[in-house]
Design a protein around this motif. Sequence first.
Motif, PDB file in Angstrom:
ATOM      1  N   UNK A  83      -4.221  -4.121 -23.031  1.00  0.00           N
ATOM      2  CA  UNK A  83      -4.853  -5.177 -23.815  1.00  0.00           C
ATOM      3  C   UNK A  83      -4.721  -5.016 -25.308  1.00  0.00           C
ATOM      4  N   UNK A  84      -4.905  -3.808 -25.833  1.00  0.00           N
ATOM      5  CA  UNK A  84      -4.825  -3.596 -27.278  1.00  0.00           C
ATOM      6  C   UNK A  84      -3.409  -3.816 -27.799  1.00  0.00           C
TER       7      UNK A  84
ATOM      8  N   UNK B 239     -14.125 -17.652 -28.109  1.00  0.00           N
ATOM      9  CA  UNK B 239     -14.232 -16.853 -29.335  1.00  0.00           C
ATOM     10  C   UNK B 239     -13.035 -17.068 -30.257  1.00  0.00           C
ATOM     11  N   UNK B 240     -11.788 -16.939 -29.793  1.00  0.00           N
ATOM     12  CA  UNK B 240     -10.671 -17.248 -30.700  1.00  0.00           C
ATOM     13  C   UNK B 240     -10.657 -18.702 -31.153  1.00  0.00           C
TER      14      UNK B 240
ATOM     15  N   UNK C 163      -7.831  -9.784 -30.965  1.00  0.00           N
ATOM     16  CA  UNK C 163      -8.687  -8.663 -30.572  1.00  0.00           C
ATOM     17  C   UNK C 163      -9.988  -9.141 -29.936  1.00  0.00           C
ATOM     18  N   UNK C 164     -10.516 -10.266 -30.428  1.00  0.00           N
ATOM     19  CA  UNK C 164     -11.742 -10.821 -29.843  1.00  0.00           C
ATOM     20  C   UNK C 164     -11.495 -11.285 -28.409  1.00  0.00           C
TER      21      UNK C 164
ATOM     22  N   UNK D 257     -21.836 -11.182 -28.880  1.00  0.00           N
ATOM     23  CA  UNK D 257     -22.372 -11.878 -30.046  1.00  0.00           C
ATOM     24  C   UNK D 257     -21.720 -11.401 -31.334  1.00  0.00           C
ATOM     25  N   UNK D 258     -21.438 -10.109 -31.408  1.00  0.00           N
ATOM     26  CA  UNK D 258     -20.816  -9.578 -32.619  1.00  0.00           C
ATOM     27  C   UNK D 258     -19.436 -10.196 -32.821  1.00  0.00           C
ATOM     28  N   UNK D 259     -18.648 -10.277 -31.757  1.00  0.00           N
ATOM     29  CA  UNK D 259     -17.314 -10.880 -31.863  1.00  0.00           C
ATOM     30  C   UNK D 259     -17.411 -12.351 -32.252  1.00  0.00           C
TER      31      UNK D 259
END
Length: 307
Positions: free
Chosen positions: A171-172, A281-282, A271-272, A93-95
């Motif tokens: 991933x990062x 999300x993106x 990052x999301x 939810x934060x993302x």
Amino acid sequence: MFLRPAARRLRADHPLALELAVLVLALAGAHLWRRGATALLPILSRAVRVDGLVTRGLLAGALLLAGLVLYVGVYALLRDIDVGLSVPSGRDRRSLGLALAVPPLLVGLTKLVGDLTGVPYNGLTMSAYGVGTPVPAVLASLVPGLLVGACSLTVVCQVLVQGTFARVVDGRRAAFLTTVLTAVVLSRSTGGLSAFPARGKLALAAAFVLSLGLALYAVEAVERDGVRYLAYLPVTAVLGLVVVSLIAATESVAELLFGATHVAVLGLAATSYERTHSLLVPAVAYLSLLLAEETVVLLFEAGMRSW
């Protein structure tokens, strides 16, 4: 004869450089598809007897997005790229909230700075609306195009670019490299983001990949230190050209913030996606950005054309 051993050595010792070369070719394919879709649109319009500017725009968007999804989908299948099709969970939810809230805040800041420095926002977005245009009617015709834009950016940035980088790095790092590459190839100081890179940006990316490959091969194949240092001159020159072109294209603080907003949203999307493994999300981040930009122009700059 020279290219074969160079390619083999890059594949064995520098997989990231090889994936970068593949990415440039894949992005060139997306560019070619846009040109192909533009050529196909008149034929398709006559075949289905489409009338009206809005209907024609919907058909163009559907054709462009359908072909892009098919192209990237085949690419992901052939290269065994894991596509994040899951629905965000409660922990995400934060993302999702950041994807919704951050782009409008950055757009608002850019608009404020533009007003203080005399730079209209529509001069950056290259869009305009007439005075008295009904907001609901405009949004009804505008939102489908924005959805196509957001979905196109998601498919290219997260599936094509980030999925490719994730094959060879964690991933990062994949998210960071995605932000850098898409910021250079897909963003412009005016006009905003586009999932279909321009020829000049592709040529610059191709020059960088070629010079990097030659430098890596020369460093490992040549024993003299002086020649090794010289091998990196072409790469340095290309990077310098990128920096100079970015500086030359930025003429005001508002333009700088406009470009920084796009880079920030690209980074937020990458990052999301890395955290949630959900394309939703993106997609929300890109749609929030595009909708905020057009809403600012429609509500506060109707009747203005600054380019």
